[in-house]
Design a protein around this motif. Structure first.
Motif, PDB file in Angstrom:
ATOM      1  N   LYS A  39       2.173   4.392  -1.063  1.00  0.00           N
ATOM      2  CA  LYS A  39       1.820   5.810  -1.141  1.00  0.00           C
ATOM      3  C   LYS A  39       0.308   6.013  -1.171  1.00  0.00           C
ATOM      4  N   SER A  40      -0.403   5.083  -1.771  1.00  0.00           N
ATOM      5  CA  SER A  40      -1.853   5.250  -1.930  1.00  0.00           C
ATOM      6  C   SER A  40      -2.659   4.775  -0.730  1.00  0.00           C
ATOM      7  N   ASP A  41      -2.016   4.204   0.294  1.00  0.00           N
ATOM      8  CA  ASP A  41      -2.754   3.740   1.472  1.00  0.00           C
ATOM      9  C   ASP A  41      -3.252   4.919   2.287  1.00  0.00           C
ATOM     10  N   SER A  42      -4.393   4.705   2.918  1.00  0.00           N
ATOM     11  CA  SER A  42      -5.035   5.748   3.708  1.00  0.00           C
ATOM     12  C   SER A  42      -5.239   5.257   5.137  1.00  0.00           C
ATOM     13  N   SER A  56      -7.791  -2.455   5.387  1.00  0.00           N
ATOM     14  CA  SER A  56      -7.774  -2.092   6.798  1.00  0.00           C
ATOM     15  C   SER A  56      -6.343  -1.864   7.288  1.00  0.00           C
ATOM     16  N   PRO A  57      -6.063  -0.676   7.822  1.00  0.00           N
ATOM     17  CA  PRO A  57      -4.712  -0.419   8.347  1.00  0.00           C
ATOM     18  C   PRO A  57      -4.330  -1.367   9.488  1.00  0.00           C
ATOM     19  N   ARG A  58      -5.286  -1.692  10.345  1.00  0.00           N
ATOM     20  CA  ARG A  58      -4.996  -2.622  11.455  1.00  0.00           C
ATOM     21  C   ARG A  58      -4.602  -3.994  10.939  1.00  0.00           C
ATOM     22  N   PHE A  59      -5.354  -4.489   9.961  1.00  0.00           N
ATOM     23  CA  PHE A  59      -5.051  -5.803   9.403  1.00  0.00           C
ATOM     24  C   PHE A  59      -3.705  -5.788   8.697  1.00  0.00           C
ATOM     25  N   ARG A  60      -3.421  -4.724   7.982  1.00  0.00           N
ATOM     26  CA  ARG A  60      -2.145  -4.629   7.270  1.00  0.00           C
ATOM     27  C   ARG A  60      -0.978  -4.602   8.256  1.00  0.00           C
ATOM     28  N   ARG A  61      -1.143  -3.879   9.383  1.00  0.00           N
ATOM     29  CA  ARG A  61      -0.091  -3.880  10.403  1.00  0.00           C
ATOM     30  C   ARG A  61       0.053  -5.263  11.029  1.00  0.00           C
TER      31      ARG A  61
END
Length: 141
Positions: A119-122, A106-111
């Motif tokens: 590079k491979s994150d979406s 999850s981009p939100r959780f990672r932030r």
């Protein structure tokens, strides 16, 4: 182990008397095979999520992926031969592993956790997984 607690009951007696859901005895085997099959499916799902994100795997990575898939499927008969308490533990562990795997995408959780992007994150990891799953398993004709 036969160790006793303050109430005087051994661990084995407590497991035999305290069940959950459809199995009243945690020391007995799961005769319905629900827990063993669930463990195998969850572990296989974790492997497939990993395999779906890899594009252009090397021959060695492909062999390792096939091996881990086979181990996931072999866990079903193994889990059917051990007490339900152990299989329940394996199932909870696998579910937590799957949850962690999905949460860390999850981009939100990672932030929120300040995990740096790679590079491979979406931006849409779950849609990407669903699309890769659909392309690999459903649209194969």
């Amino acid at each position: 182990t036969g160790a006793t607690h303050s109430e005087g009951f051994s661990v084995q007696e407590q497991l035999a008397g305290d069940g959950i859901l459809w199995f009243p005895d945690l020391t007995a085997l799961d005769s319905t095979w629900i827990l063993p099959i669930s463990v195998g499916i969850i572990n296989l799902l974790i492997v497939e999520i990993f395999a779906l994100q890899k594009i252009g795997m090397s021959r060695f990575q492909t062999y390792v992926t096939y091996f881990v898939r086979a181990v996931s499927l072999l866990m079903i008969p193994v889990a059917a031969t051990v007490p339900s308490s152990i299989v329940l533990y394996w199932l909870c562990s696998s579910l937590l592993g799957l949850s962690q795997n999905l949460l860390l995408r999850s981009p939100r959780f990672r932030r929120l956790c300040r995990i740096p992007l790679t590079k491979s994150d979406s931006d849409t990891p779950y849609k990407d997984l669903l699309a890769a799953f659909y392309a690999k398993f459903i649209s194969r004709k």
